[in-house]
Design a protein around this motif. Structure first.
Motif, PDB file in Angstrom:
ATOM      1  N   ILE A 107      31.870 -37.543  -6.155  1.00 27.82           N
ATOM      2  CA  ILE A 107      33.044 -37.218  -6.960  1.00 27.82           C
ATOM      3  C   ILE A 107      33.141 -35.703  -6.947  1.00 27.82           C
ATOM      4  O   ILE A 107      32.191 -35.013  -7.334  1.00 27.82           O
ATOM      5  CB  ILE A 107      32.920 -37.752  -8.402  1.00 27.82           C
ATOM      6  N   VAL A 108      34.257 -35.200  -6.457  1.00 32.03           N
ATOM      7  CA  VAL A 108      34.467 -33.754  -6.337  1.00 32.03           C
ATOM      8  C   VAL A 108      35.486 -33.329  -7.383  1.00 32.03           C
ATOM      9  O   VAL A 108      36.611 -33.839  -7.402  1.00 32.03           O
ATOM     10  CB  VAL A 108      34.961 -33.384  -4.920  1.00 32.03           C
ATOM     11  N   SER A 109      35.092 -32.411  -8.260  1.00 37.47           N
ATOM     12  CA  SER A 109      36.000 -31.864  -9.266  1.00 37.47           C
ATOM     13  C   SER A 109      36.297 -30.415  -8.908  1.00 37.47           C
ATOM     14  O   SER A 109      35.381 -29.640  -8.615  1.00 37.47           O
ATOM     15  CB  SER A 109      35.371 -31.932 -10.656  1.00 37.47           C
ATOM     16  N   LEU A 110      37.573 -30.068  -8.933  1.00 36.01           N
ATOM     17  CA  LEU A 110      38.019 -28.724  -8.578  1.00 36.01           C
ATOM     18  C   LEU A 110      38.661 -28.072  -9.787  1.00 36.01           C
ATOM     19  O   LEU A 110      39.595 -28.626 -10.378  1.00 36.01           O
ATOM     20  CB  LEU A 110      39.023 -28.787  -7.426  1.00 36.01           C
ATOM     21  N   ILE A 111      38.160 -26.892 -10.151  1.00 37.21           N
ATOM     22  CA  ILE A 111      38.713 -26.128 -11.268  1.00 37.21           C
ATOM     23  C   ILE A 111      38.826 -24.693 -10.783  1.00 37.21           C
ATOM     24  O   ILE A 111      37.840 -23.958 -10.777  1.00 37.21           O
ATOM     25  CB  ILE A 111      37.811 -26.223 -12.511  1.00 37.21           C
ATOM     26  N   GLY A 112      40.021 -24.317 -10.331  1.00 39.99           N
ATOM     27  CA  GLY A 112      40.182 -22.987  -9.724  1.00 39.99           C
ATOM     28  C   GLY A 112      39.312 -22.908  -8.484  1.00 39.99           C
ATOM     29  O   GLY A 112      39.363 -23.756  -7.609  1.00 39.99           O
ATOM     30  N   LYS A 113      38.480 -21.896  -8.405  1.00 37.73           N
ATOM     31  CA  LYS A 113      37.560 -21.763  -7.276  1.00 37.73           C
ATOM     32  C   LYS A 113      36.213 -22.433  -7.547  1.00 37.73           C
ATOM     33  O   LYS A 113      35.335 -22.439  -6.696  1.00 37.73           O
ATOM     34  CB  LYS A 113      37.356 -20.288  -6.926  1.00 37.73           C
TER      35      LYS A 113
END
Length: 122
Positions: A107-113
């Motif tokens: 599970i990949v979570s992206l928050i900005g960089k």
């Protein structure tokens, strides 16, 4: 080869299978155009990790020059069929995922960089 933009992210799916590619070399010109976009955080997705022995010589140099750590926040690969996290190659955060037979997905979570990877075993 295709791209998908969602919010602040551009997902770049790149066919880097050199040995089995009957249509010639990978489409580096296309990748150069798509990866030059600076308005998005980029997620690079390919089958073979850039540092693999299957990608060598000029192919490795070209890919290293196109994937810039100031734009690419994550590289995702398969091919090796085991989990590997590599942060040293070209200063890019790179993940090689296990396969489904290995009983794992990510599970990949992206928050900005910022990128958060959660490994899920089943």
């Amino acid at each position: 080869n295709y791209t998908l933009t969602i919010g602040d992210y551009k997902f770049i799916f790149f066919d880097d299978i050199i040995q089995e590619n009957r249509s010639g070399s990978p489409k580096y010109h296309w990748l150069k155009i798509e990866s030059s976009e600076t308005a998005y955080n980029q997620i690079f997705i390919a089958h073979i990790p850039v540092w693999s022995e299957m990608i060598n010589g000029i192919d490795q140099i070209v890919l290293s020059n196109l994937l810039k750590p100031d734009r690419v926040v994550l590289c995702l690969y398969g091919h090796n069929h085991c989990y590997v996290e590599e942060n040293d190659y070209n200063c890019l955060r790179s993940i090689v995922t296990d396969d489904i037979k290995g009983g794992e997905y990510l599970i990949v979570s992206l928050i900005g960089k910022e990128v958060i990877i959660e490994r899920v075993k089943f």
